[in-house]
Design an enzyme around this catalytic site. Sequence first.
Site, PDB file in Angstrom:
ATOM      1  N   ASP A 172       1.686  24.064   4.336  1.00  0.00           N
ATOM      2  CA  ASP A 172       3.086  24.137   3.889  1.00  0.00           C
ATOM      3  C   ASP A 172       3.243  24.452   2.400  1.00  0.00           C
ATOM      4  O   ASP A 172       4.361  24.529   1.904  1.00  0.00           O
ATOM      5  CB  ASP A 172       3.807  22.821   4.205  1.00  0.00           C
ATOM      6  CG  ASP A 172       3.305  21.681   3.341  1.00  0.00           C
ATOM      7  OD1 ASP A 172       2.333  21.862   2.588  1.00  0.00           O
ATOM      8  OD2 ASP A 172       3.901  20.599   3.416  1.00  0.00           O
ATOM      9  N   TYR A 268      -2.481  25.127  -6.261  1.00  0.00           N
ATOM     10  CA  TYR A 268      -3.788  24.457  -6.165  1.00  0.00           C
ATOM     11  C   TYR A 268      -4.847  25.086  -7.063  1.00  0.00           C
ATOM     12  O   TYR A 268      -5.890  24.482  -7.325  1.00  0.00           O
ATOM     13  CB  TYR A 268      -4.277  24.424  -4.711  1.00  0.00           C
ATOM     14  CG  TYR A 268      -3.706  23.244  -3.959  1.00  0.00           C
ATOM     15  CD1 TYR A 268      -4.365  22.022  -3.934  1.00  0.00           C
ATOM     16  CD2 TYR A 268      -2.485  23.336  -3.304  1.00  0.00           C
ATOM     17  CE1 TYR A 268      -3.843  20.927  -3.265  1.00  0.00           C
ATOM     18  CE2 TYR A 268      -1.941  22.251  -2.635  1.00  0.00           C
ATOM     19  CZ  TYR A 268      -2.628  21.042  -2.616  1.00  0.00           C
ATOM     20  OH  TYR A 268      -2.093  19.959  -1.964  1.00  0.00           O
TER      21      TYR A 268
HETATM   22  P1  NAD Z   1      -1.445   9.279   7.566  1.00  0.00           P
HETATM   23  O1  NAD Z   1      -2.724   8.575   7.298  1.00  0.00           O
HETATM   24  O2  NAD Z   1      -0.171   8.598   7.263  1.00  0.00           O
HETATM   25  O3  NAD Z   1      -1.404   9.681   9.117  1.00  0.00           O
HETATM   26  C1  NAD Z   1      -2.459  10.195   9.822  1.00  0.00           C
HETATM   27  C2  NAD Z   1      -2.560   9.544  11.188  1.00  0.00           C
HETATM   28  O4  NAD Z   1      -3.668  10.140  11.874  1.00  0.00           O
HETATM   29  C3  NAD Z   1      -2.837   8.036  11.149  1.00  0.00           C
HETATM   30  O5  NAD Z   1      -1.872   7.336  11.894  1.00  0.00           O
HETATM   31  C4  NAD Z   1      -4.217   7.904  11.766  1.00  0.00           C
HETATM   32  O6  NAD Z   1      -4.399   6.727  12.505  1.00  0.00           O
HETATM   33  C5  NAD Z   1      -4.297   9.135  12.640  1.00  0.00           C
HETATM   34  N1  NAD Z   1      -5.656   9.535  12.985  1.00  0.00           N
HETATM   35  C6  NAD Z   1      -6.741   9.532  12.192  1.00  0.00           C
HETATM   36  N2  NAD Z   1      -7.803   9.986  12.861  1.00  0.00           N
HETATM   37  C7  NAD Z   1      -7.392  10.267  14.123  1.00  0.00           C
HETATM   38  C8  NAD Z   1      -8.038  10.766  15.286  1.00  0.00           C
HETATM   39  N3  NAD Z   1      -9.328  11.072  15.273  1.00  0.00           N
HETATM   40  N4  NAD Z   1      -7.302  10.936  16.396  1.00  0.00           N
HETATM   41  C9  NAD Z   1      -5.989  10.627  16.401  1.00  0.00           C
HETATM   42  N5  NAD Z   1      -5.313  10.163  15.331  1.00  0.00           N
HETATM   43  C10 NAD Z   1      -6.012   9.982  14.196  1.00  0.00           C
HETATM   44  O7  NAD Z   1      -1.547  10.667   6.802  1.00  0.00           O
HETATM   45  P2  NAD Z   1      -0.389  11.623   6.250  1.00  0.00           P
HETATM   46  O8  NAD Z   1      -0.320  11.494   4.781  1.00  0.00           O
HETATM   47  O9  NAD Z   1       0.851  11.449   6.996  1.00  0.00           O
HETATM   48  O10 NAD Z   1      -1.025  13.049   6.505  1.00  0.00           O
HETATM   49  C11 NAD Z   1      -1.397  13.489   7.768  1.00  0.00           C
HETATM   50  C12 NAD Z   1      -2.157  14.773   7.685  1.00  0.00           C
HETATM   51  O11 NAD Z   1      -1.298  15.876   7.406  1.00  0.00           O
HETATM   52  C13 NAD Z   1      -3.208  14.816   6.564  1.00  0.00           C
HETATM   53  O12 NAD Z   1      -4.357  15.477   7.021  1.00  0.00           O
HETATM   54  C14 NAD Z   1      -2.534  15.626   5.497  1.00  0.00           C
HETATM   55  O13 NAD Z   1      -3.443  16.182   4.605  1.00  0.00           O
HETATM   56  C15 NAD Z   1      -1.858  16.638   6.355  1.00  0.00           C
HETATM   57  N6  NAD Z   1      -0.841  17.472   5.708  1.00  0.00           N
HETATM   58  C16 NAD Z   1      -1.071  18.792   5.686  1.00  0.00           C
HETATM   59  C17 NAD Z   1      -0.183  19.656   5.122  1.00  0.00           C
HETATM   60  C18 NAD Z   1      -0.529  21.110   5.070  1.00  0.00           C
HETATM   61  O14 NAD Z   1      -0.094  21.819   4.215  1.00  0.00           O
HETATM   62  N7  NAD Z   1      -1.374  21.611   5.966  1.00  0.00           N
HETATM   63  C19 NAD Z   1       1.005  19.154   4.584  1.00  0.00           C
HETATM   64  C20 NAD Z   1       1.245  17.782   4.628  1.00  0.00           C
HETATM   65  C21 NAD Z   1       0.302  16.941   5.209  1.00  0.00           C
HETATM   66  C1  G6P Z   2       0.912  20.040  -0.015  1.00  0.00           C
HETATM   67  C2  G6P Z   2      -0.266  20.669   0.642  1.00  0.00           C
HETATM   68  C3  G6P Z   2      -0.812  19.762   1.702  1.00  0.00           C
HETATM   69  C4  G6P Z   2      -1.151  18.419   1.129  1.00  0.00           C
HETATM   70  C5  G6P Z   2       0.052  17.831   0.461  1.00  0.00           C
HETATM   71  C6  G6P Z   2      -0.405  16.600  -0.312  1.00  0.00           C
HETATM   72  O1  G6P Z   2       1.992  20.010   0.852  1.00  0.00           O
HETATM   73  O2  G6P Z   2       0.017  21.909   1.214  1.00  0.00           O
HETATM   74  O3  G6P Z   2      -1.936  20.372   2.251  1.00  0.00           O
HETATM   75  O4  G6P Z   2      -1.589  17.530   2.127  1.00  0.00           O
HETATM   76  O5  G6P Z   2       0.601  18.732  -0.462  1.00  0.00           O
HETATM   77  O6  G6P Z   2       0.667  15.853  -0.630  1.00  0.00           O
HETATM   78  P1  G6P Z   2       0.561  14.330  -1.045  1.00  0.00           P
HETATM   79  O7  G6P Z   2       1.974  14.022  -1.317  1.00  0.00           O
HETATM   80  O8  G6P Z   2      -0.016  13.598   0.145  1.00  0.00           O
HETATM   81  O9  G6P Z   2      -0.327  14.270  -2.232  1.00  0.00           O
HETATM   82 MN    MN Z   3      -1.733  22.517   2.502  1.00  0.00          MN
END
Ligand code: NAD
Ligand code: G6P
Ligand code: MN
Length: 445
Positions: A172, A268
């Site tokens: 995102d 980044y």
């Molecule tokens: P979070 O820890 O609040 O939530 C993650 C959930 O995943 C937890 O409830 C955990 O129990 C669960 N989990 C962990 N391992 C698991 C497995 N093997 N099977 C099923 N469930 C499992 O984390 P968050 O801050 O809400 O972030 C979630 C994910 O989204 C992270 O990887 C974060 O980096 C990602 N993210 C990516 C983007 C992007 O740009 N691609 C943007 C925002 C967040």
């Molecule tokens: C951006 C990136 C994500 C990352 C997030 C981290 O949205 O694209 O890949 O997980 O920032 O944000 P945070 O608020 O968890 O530091």
């Molecule tokens: Mn990202």
Amino acid sequence: MNKKKFSIVIAGGGSTFTPGIVLMLLDHLERFPIRQIKFYDNNEERQKQIADACAILLKEKASDIQFMATTDPKTAFTDVDFVMAHIRVGLYAMRELDEKIPLKYGVIGQETCGPGGIAYGMRSIGGVLEILDYMEKYSPDAWMLNYSNPAAIVAEATRKLRPHSKIINICDMPVGIEERMARAIGLTSRKEMVVRYYGLNHFGWWTDIRDLEGNDLMPQIKAHVAQHGYSLPEEIAESQHMDASWMHTFAKAKEIYNIDPTTLPNTYLKYYFYPQDEVATANPDYTRANEVMAGRERHVFGECHAITKRGSSLGTTLEIDEHASYIVDLARAIAYNTHERMLLIVQNKGAIVNFDDTAMVEVPCIVGANGPEPLTQGEIPRFQKGLMEQQVAVEKLVVEAWVEGSYQKLWQALTLSKIVPNARVAKQILDELIAVNLDFWPELN
Ligand code: NAD
Ligand code: G6P
Ligand code: MN
């Protein structure tokens, strides 16, 4: 026309992003009708706190949608059209260590970049593959839309280990930056822009941005970035990137831009071009993980508890994560063959002409019923090519290390990372990371 209604499972139901995404899905039901939402997580207790509140939200706003939360893979992945995956293997406790261990050696500790990102990659690969395998077993026609991090490493792992699977990896950050670019020049939405972009995930550049009539918007955007980076005079309410540390990142884009003013950079890149600045301002006892635990995590879980206790969402401060509507755009593109143009993480296969065909790159794609079709971005300059070759080698070495259980390759990956000063420091950081990741990484020999 009676449109098909979709069944989706949110994997990582206990994520801090889940309520915002559910509210966003509810806000887009006309564009993307839903008959069933399931939550899946391997942490029952964490997921239940989010699920109990979301059950109330769903009942209030769309009582015809079936809802359940489960830790049973068969129940979760049977009869679904889309898997929306955002898992964090090891939770925030492990992110904190990913950030703090490198900092002890004067090296950036970051969720997705450098040693922290490598450590997180070694944890994530298995978790994401497991979910993909469940989907293929129980709903072989479904698509997995994955935004679990570190997306670059996860995408390389799924390319290599599940080459025929229907998984699309997406980030995102470009969406968030494009929203800022649009506001900076007086547009109301990024959807008024058509972009050309190339790079790796969290490692890329815009080369061309036009309005819908084809007029070049780069000069105006560059003029803004040269002065303000991606900071805006009036902040946009966008819950994902609002903390002071993010404001600092957006301002820092000005210094990244100066290195190559023919392009516009992803935020980044600051970690790779100015690592010492980041280390100098970091607090080794209180990193971003601490900030998120005290901020987003506490807020989301607190609000969920309050909703559950009241039995109503009246007055809640949980917000629609409109920012995440790119996920609906992606699901719609597949479901309705919309041919939406989106930046996705896909196998290069010539999209960047003078770059490794097997690399997972981030480029614009046209998305239809059979998935993404990457648009060619031509040849890239030596500066970016050199940087990307180094970084993609890091990502590939991590995946090879995971597959082969190779200590040597993981040490090489850390050594090659641009933000690690030398092989000795790489080894010291690696050995500490191994000690705390015994429950999550494959055994290394
Ligand atoms: P979070 O820890 O609040 O939530 C993650 C959930 O995943 C937890 O409830 C955990 O129990 C669960 N989990 C962990 N391992 C698991 C497995 N093997 N099977 C099923 N469930 C499992 O984390 P968050 O801050 O809400 O972030 C979630 C994910 O989204 C992270 O990887 C974060 O980096 C990602 N993210 C990516 C983007 C992007 O740009 N691609 C943007 C925002 C967040
Ligand atoms: C951006 C990136 C994500 C990352 C997030 C981290 O949205 O694209 O890949 O997980 O920032 O944000 P945070 O608020 O968890 O530091
Ligand atoms: Mn990202």
